[in-house]
Design a protein around this motif. Structure first.
Motif, mmCIF file in Angstrom:
data_model
loop_
_atom_site.group_PDB
_atom_site.id
_atom_site.type_symbol
_atom_site.label_atom_id
_atom_site.label_comp_id
_atom_site.label_asym_id
_atom_site.label_seq_id
_atom_site.Cartn_x
_atom_site.Cartn_y
_atom_site.Cartn_z
ATOM 1 N N ASP A 1 95.448 -21.378 -34.987
ATOM 2 C CA ASP A 1 96.238 -22.141 -35.950
ATOM 3 C C ASP A 1 95.874 -21.825 -37.397
ATOM 4 O OD1 ASP A 1 98.053 -23.415 -34.394
ATOM 5 O OD2 ASP A 1 96.910 -25.260 -34.162
ATOM 6 N N LEU A 2 94.953 -20.882 -37.602
ATOM 7 C CA LEU A 2 94.635 -20.474 -38.971
ATOM 8 C C LEU A 2 95.825 -19.820 -39.653
ATOM 9 C CD1 LEU A 2 91.050 -18.966 -38.604
ATOM 10 C CD2 LEU A 2 91.673 -21.079 -39.773
ATOM 11 N N ASP A 3 96.774 -19.319 -38.850
ATOM 12 C CA ASP A 3 97.927 -18.654 -39.457
ATOM 13 C C ASP A 3 99.056 -19.622 -39.815
ATOM 14 O OD1 ASP A 3 99.032 -19.321 -37.034
ATOM 15 O OD2 ASP A 3 99.405 -17.276 -36.368
ATOM 16 N N GLY B 1 102.485 -15.320 -35.254
ATOM 17 C CA GLY B 1 102.542 -13.870 -35.337
ATOM 18 C C GLY B 1 101.436 -13.254 -34.497
ATOM 19 N N MET B 2 100.870 -12.150 -34.973
ATOM 20 C CA MET B 2 99.853 -11.448 -34.193
ATOM 21 C C MET B 2 98.541 -12.205 -34.105
ATOM 22 S SD MET B 2 100.873 -8.883 -32.595
ATOM 23 C CE MET B 2 99.349 -8.059 -32.146
ATOM 24 N N SER C 1 105.536 -16.385 -27.201
ATOM 25 C CA SER C 1 105.071 -15.941 -28.520
ATOM 26 C C SER C 1 103.562 -16.041 -28.684
ATOM 27 C CB SER C 1 105.753 -16.761 -29.619
ATOM 28 O OG SER C 1 105.390 -18.134 -29.522
ATOM 29 N N ALA C 2 102.861 -16.655 -27.726
ATOM 30 C CA ALA C 2 101.416 -16.796 -27.834
ATOM 31 C C ALA C 2 100.685 -15.724 -27.027
ATOM 32 C CB ALA C 2 100.992 -18.187 -27.372
ATOM 33 N N LEU D 1 103.903 -3.861 -39.554
ATOM 34 C CA LEU D 1 102.672 -3.924 -40.333
ATOM 35 C C LEU D 1 101.606 -4.811 -39.699
ATOM 36 C CD1 LEU D 1 101.041 -3.139 -42.795
ATOM 37 C CD2 LEU D 1 102.168 -4.993 -44.069
ATOM 38 N N PRO D 2 101.922 -6.063 -39.295
ATOM 39 C CA PRO D 2 100.899 -6.880 -38.636
ATOM 40 C C PRO D 2 100.362 -6.226 -37.362
ATOM 41 C CG PRO D 2 102.722 -8.252 -39.339
ATOM 42 C CD PRO D 2 103.151 -6.832 -39.527
ATOM 43 N N ASN D 3 101.224 -5.532 -36.618
ATOM 44 C CA ASN D 3 100.775 -4.843 -35.407
ATOM 45 C C ASN D 3 99.769 -3.747 -35.752
ATOM 46 O OD1 ASN D 3 102.364 -6.334 -33.613
ATOM 47 N ND2 ASN D 3 104.112 -4.967 -33.858
ATOM 48 N N LEU D 4 100.069 -2.972 -36.789
ATOM 49 C CA LEU D 4 99.171 -1.891 -37.197
ATOM 50 C C LEU D 4 97.839 -2.442 -37.684
ATOM 51 C CD1 LEU D 4 101.682 0.451 -39.088
ATOM 52 C CD2 LEU D 4 100.617 0.849 -36.862
#
Length: 234
Positions: free
Chosen positions: A48-50, A113-114, A178-179, A188-191
């Motif tokens: 949950d930091l994101d 997201g990631m 999504s989790a 970009l987040p994937n990379l």
């Protein structure tokens, strides 16, 4: 999606069970078991930091900023060769995580997201493994395992809450899947995520000597020793 209290409750119960099992079944000391249980509890809130904002997010970054320097202290003392320098670095780490962490994370991630993914789970566990200084490989694996279990509990709980009953039928909401994922929707987040995963994996393997080129049997020796140490604790 599961709420903040649900994540705290589930990871707290898992932490208590993990710490007790580590102490009574695996032969670790009560202090080691308690620390591993605490890391399991805290890690249940890490994904949950994101989240973009809110009191839970501020509390999480504050808690993480306080815990990380304590975990790193033994390494800081080795690196700095001075108590004063180690304390100064610890203060710097606290400030960087507490105030810079939300900004940096916001550049590369969005909620769900990631940071809500299997690679992120491995990254969190590897960070704990590298941060915790101990001559006992089993203790380091114990701490990393606690982080992994806590992190996984959050992901699983989110997926469980994505399933809804509509009369006699099951219905998945838009957050389903999504989790517990391996890749996100944005490049970009994937990379960034997989680049960090590769870097930390290399660092962890090198840290325990599994990448020694002059000893082709290093990996076998280290893994055998870790396996032999576990029964010796009992």
């Amino acid at each position: 999606m599961a709420g903040y209290r649900e994540h705290i409750g589930v990871s707290g119960l898992l932490g208590a069970a993990y710490g007790a099992a580590a102490t009574w079944a695996a032969g670790f000391t009560p202090v080691q078991g308690a620390l591993a249980g605490g890391l399991t509890w805290v890690s249940g809130m890490l994904p949950d930091l994101d989240a973009e904002s809110g009191r839970p997010v501020r509390e999480l970054f504050g808690l993480l900023a306080a815990i990380l320097p304590m975990i790193l202290m033994r390494r800081l003392l080795v690196w700095s060769q001075s108590v004063e320098t180690a304390v100064a670095i610890a203060f710097a780490i606290y400030g960087a995580v507490r105030f810079g962490g939300p900004l940096v994370l916001g550049w590369f991630s969005v909620h769900r997201g990631m940071f809500h993914s299997i690679p992120a789970l491995v990254i969190a566990a590897e960070c704990a493994f590298l941060a915790y200084q101990s001559d006992d490989l089993g203790v380091r694996l114990l701490m990393a395992g606690g982080v992994a279990i806590g992190f996984l509990s959050h992901l699983v709980l989110d997926e469980v809450y994505a399933v809804q009953w509509t009369g006699l039928r099951l219905k998945l909401n838009k957050a389903a899947g999504s989790a517990l994922k391996l890749v996100g929707k944005t490049a970009l987040p994937n990379l960034v995520c997989y680049g960090l995963l590769a870097l930390l994996t290399y660092a962890a393997l090198a840290d325990v000597g599994l990448l020694k080129r002059d000893d082709p049997h290093a990996a076998t020796t280290i893994l055998r020793q870790a396996a032999e140490d576990l029964p010796a604790r009992r």
